[in-house]
Design a protein around this motif. Structure first.
Motif, short mmCIF file in Angstrom:
data_model
loop_
_atom_site.label_atom_id
_atom_site.label_comp_id
_atom_site.label_asym_id
_atom_site.label_seq_id
_atom_site.Cartn_x
_atom_site.Cartn_y
_atom_site.Cartn_z
N PHE A 182 -28.00 -12.77 -4.58
CA PHE A 182 -27.70 -14.08 -4.65
C PHE A 182 -26.26 -14.65 -3.94
O PHE A 182 -26.45 -15.47 -3.36
N ILE A 183 -25.37 -13.76 -4.14
CA ILE A 183 -24.13 -13.92 -3.27
C ILE A 183 -24.27 -13.74 -1.86
O ILE A 183 -23.93 -14.71 -1.02
N ALA A 184 -25.28 -12.88 -1.67
CA ALA A 184 -25.43 -12.41 -0.17
C ALA A 184 -26.26 -13.75 0.49
O ALA A 184 -25.90 -14.38 1.60
N PHE A 185 -27.48 -14.36 -0.24
CA PHE A 185 -27.89 -15.41 0.38
C PHE A 185 -27.11 -16.82 0.30
O PHE A 185 -27.03 -17.38 1.33
N ALA A 186 -26.15 -16.79 -0.65
CA ALA A 186 -25.38 -17.88 -0.61
C ALA A 186 -24.50 -17.92 0.55
O ALA A 186 -24.12 -19.05 0.93
N ALA A 187 -23.65 -16.72 0.75
CA ALA A 187 -22.85 -16.65 2.06
C ALA A 187 -23.49 -17.15 3.07
O ALA A 187 -22.99 -17.80 3.92
N SER A 188 -24.85 -16.69 3.40
CA SER A 188 -25.31 -17.08 4.70
C SER A 188 -25.94 -18.47 4.61
O SER A 188 -25.66 -19.45 5.91
N TYR A 189 -26.03 -19.05 3.60
CA TYR A 189 -26.72 -20.27 3.45
C TYR A 189 -25.54 -21.19 3.42
O TYR A 189 -25.65 -22.39 4.13
N GLY A 190 -24.20 -20.81 2.87
CA GLY A 190 -23.18 -21.81 2.90
C GLY A 190 -22.70 -21.93 4.34
O GLY A 190 -22.05 -23.09 4.57
N ALA A 191 -22.95 -20.99 5.12
CA ALA A 191 -22.25 -20.99 6.56
C ALA A 191 -23.09 -22.21 7.29
O ALA A 191 -22.64 -22.73 8.34
N PHE A 192 -24.35 -22.59 6.97
CA PHE A 192 -25.19 -23.63 7.72
C PHE A 192 -24.57 -25.01 7.74
O PHE A 192 -25.01 -25.74 8.05
N VAL A 193 -23.65 -25.04 6.62
CA VAL A 193 -23.16 -26.38 6.31
C VAL A 193 -22.33 -26.99 7.64
O VAL A 193 -22.18 -28.11 7.80
N ALA A 194 -21.77 -26.04 8.26
CA ALA A 194 -20.79 -26.39 9.44
C ALA A 194 -21.73 -26.34 10.60
O ALA A 194 -20.94 -26.49 11.71
N ILE A 195 -22.91 -26.00 10.91
CA ILE A 195 -23.61 -25.98 12.05
C ILE A 195 -24.48 -27.46 12.28
O ILE A 195 -24.83 -27.85 11.37
N PRO A 196 -24.12 -28.13 13.40
CA PRO A 196 -24.70 -29.33 13.64
C PRO A 196 -26.24 -28.87 14.16
O PRO A 196 -26.59 -28.52 15.29
N LEU A 197 -27.29 -29.07 13.16
CA LEU A 197 -28.56 -28.93 13.62
C LEU A 197 -29.09 -29.89 14.64
O LEU A 197 -29.99 -29.61 15.49
N SER A 198 -28.76 -31.25 14.64
CA SER A 198 -29.05 -32.20 15.75
C SER A 198 -27.85 -33.06 15.86
O SER A 198 -26.99 -33.04 15.01
N SER A 199 -28.01 -34.09 16.65
CA SER A 199 -26.79 -34.87 16.83
C SER A 199 -26.79 -35.74 15.59
O SER A 199 -25.83 -36.48 15.22
#
Lengths: 259, 343
Positions: B90-107
């Motif tokens: 769960f920590i493993a997935f949370a770590a990579s999912y948590g990183a998506f917060v700072a990525i602009p998926l679109s404008s």
């Protein structure tokens, strides 16, 4: 420093060459054969499964004798004179009922030695390779098309005919003896000779008469047992084993004598 | 995006929930597709067909596998540390999912407009190595522990070139916020027709991207740097004792990580959600399309490399990092800084 740079260059070069190769293979036709739907073409003369065209079998047992692992088991019954079994497609006269033709594919070593001796080409290797089972007893393939009733019928007829023949023979012998005795009596007039021959004849008759009786007994016992299929199969198996043992002994004796 | 959601949903936690679950949906659908794609790519590169039975060209194979994994027994080894063993995936997935917060998926979509975006991503992805060490240690298995130890060495080493190459990009952009980084790359200014992506900014940016890609490959534990798993020598590395859905989570993490690092690479070097054709096919939805397409191309390159290259030995791995990548990335950093000063 220079070495590091040349190493880097060669590393990248080889990586890109490798990537080129994999990319080329990505678009080449794959070699997979989608097995159950698509099948490879098999070579000629594949040896996969034995098949017997029982209509052509004359019960000569050449295949059984050729088999190195004894996986073929044949039982035959002589046909009576009034039965005409017809001819095979190769023109051979069929003289024997084939009441049992079992091939144990679990034992078979696919040597095809049984195929070549067959005079009527009725035992062949066929292109069928998907016959695996969960029980190896299911790998015994029976090719005889005779029903148990037909086998019984054939046995009964054969016995009847044999007894008939024996009786005829006996009668012929008796008649011959009688004739001879009469000749003797006519010629020498010796009473004691005639007496001895007449005294002998009933005894002889009784001994010969006993054996068919006994046979009939055993056959009736057999037919009773045939009601129970398992017992019947057991009996057949035993008979088969006995035959096989006899043949083996015969073969060994022959070998010994040859030596 | 948040305002758009608020226009038809009652304001409050629900909007936040829907807002934050969007990357998860993208990851799950992407994982289904990527695992299938990986198998097909692997198959065809080896002149095989790959999965063919489940649906058209086996498109539903991953779904079938997922159903299988859900049904599996949840096994925890008797001598394992139960708590850590169960927590690690769960920590493993949370770590990579948590990183998506700072990525602009679109404008129109970014999880959070934090000003330390890239820094945050670098920081939170190192949690992944914590979870892998946790899994390896808790399994109480020698293979697992070996895999975990390799991970520790590998991640710590390769974080240096990753961070330094990111830093060289930051010198050019002057901001850590990935949305602003992407907005800087809008337009087709270079040489009149090339999109103003950072990769075309200077020749050193190409080198920077090369270094970044190699380093992220190692960060994502992909071949040729898959030493933590290395199924042919360590059975499964830290995954050895895992089965069923816990193992599935590790697998999901691996693929989510691939996508994450590809998206970071796309944002830093390939203009993020910007269309390659200037103002043609632009807009929030097209932005998401371009972002994911570019990301998938990088993911495909990762797969391509996986089926091309053999795995590195442990000492070769360290050699490559400390003797080549780190010096090169530092030299590159200085050169990019000079380029920025001169031009």
């Amino acid at each position: 420093m220079v070495k590091a740079l040349t190493d880097t260059y060669s590393a990248f070069k080889s990586i890109f060459i490798g990537m080129g190769i994999t990319m080329r293979h990505l678009f080449t036709r794959s070699v997979t054969v989608q097995y159950p739907e698509v099948r490879d073409k098999l070579p000629e003369r594949v040896r996969m499964k034995l098949h017997v065209n029982i209509d052509d079998c004359i019960g000569c047992r050449l295949c059984e004798r050729a088999c190195p692992v004894e996986c073929i088991d044949i039982g035959t019954i002589k046909s009576t004179d009034d039965d005409d079994l017809g001819e095979t497609s190769t023109g051979h006269k069929k003289k024997l009922w084939v009441d049992n033709f079992d091939i144990d594919m679990a034992k078979c070593c696919y040597c095809e030695l049984c195929v070549h001796p067959c005079p009527t080409n009725c035992i062949t290797m066929v292109e069928e390779y998907e016959y695996s089972t969960y029980d190896r007893r299911d790998l015994i393939f029976s090719f005889s098309d005779m029903t148990p009733e037909q086998i019984e019928e054939a046995n009964r007829k054969l016995e009847a005919e044999e007894e008939n023949k024996r009786r005829k023979k006996e009668e012929a012998r008796l008649a011959k003896e009688k004739k001879a005795a009469q000749k003797d009596a006519d010629g020498g007039g010796d009473a004691s000779a005639g007496e001895s021959s007449t005294g002998k004849s009933p005894a002889g008759k009784s001994t010969t008469g006993e054996s068919p009786f006994g046979d009939a007994d055993s056959s009736s016992a057999k037919s009773e047992a045939s009601g129970d299929a398992d017992a019947d199969r057991e009996a057949r198996r035993e008979a088969r084993e006995a035959r096989r043992a006899a043949r083996k002994a015969e073969r060994e004796a022959k070998k010994k004598s040859e030596e | 995006m948040q305002q758009f959601l608020e226009s038809f949903l009652p304001a409050g936690p629900l909007v936040v929930f829907v807002f934050s679950i969007i990357p998860l949906m993208i990851i799950l659908v992407y994982a289904l597709f990527a695992i299938w794609l990986e198998r097909k790519v692997a198959g065809h590169m080896q002149d095989r067909l790959g999965p063919m039975r489940t649906g058209w060209h086996g498109w539903a194979q991953t779904i079938a596998d997922l159903l299988k994994m859900i049904q599996k027994e949840d096994i925890v080894p008797a001598k394992a540390d139960r708590f850590l063993f169960k927590l690690a995936p769960f920590i493993a997935f949370a770590a990579s999912y948590g990183a998506f917060v700072a990525i602009p998926l679109s404008s129109g979509y970014i999880g959070s407009m934090i000003d330390v975006g890239v820094f945050y991503i670098v920081a939170i992805t190192s949690l992944l190595s914590v979870s892998i060490i946790m899994a390896g240690w808790a399994s109480n298995n020698k293979w697992s522990l070996l895999g975990a130890m390799r991970t520790a060495a590998q991640t710590v080493s390769y974080e240096v070139p990753t961070v330094v190459t990111i830093l060289s990009v930051i010198i050019v952009t002057g901001t850590l916020n990935l949305m602003e980084v992407t907005e800087m790359q809008t337009g087709n200014a270079f040489l009149g027709f090339l999109p103003s992506w950072l990769i075309f900014h200077s020749p050193f940016m190409v080198i920077a991207f090369g270094l970044f890609f190699i380093a992220t490959l190692a960060e994502a534990h992909r071949v040729p740097f898959d030493l933590p798993e290395s199924e042919s020598e360590l059975v499964g590395g830290y995954q050895t004792e895992y089965s069923g859905m816990r193992w599935g989570l590790f697998m999901l993490t691996e693929y989510a990580d691939m996508l994450l690092l590809s998206l970071v690479g796309v944002t830093l070097f390939f203009g993020g959600w910007n269309s390659p054709f200037g103002s043609f096919m632009e807009g929030p939805l097209w932005g998401a399309f371009w972002m994911l397409l570019k990301g998938m191309i990088l993911v495909f390159v990762m797969m391509w490399l996986r089926w091309t290259l053999p795995r590195l030995r442990v000492d070769q791995l360290m050699n490559l990092c400390w003797k080549y990548l780190i010096p090169l990335s530092f030299v590159n950093l200085v050169l990019i800084a000079l380029w920025e000063m001169i031009f």
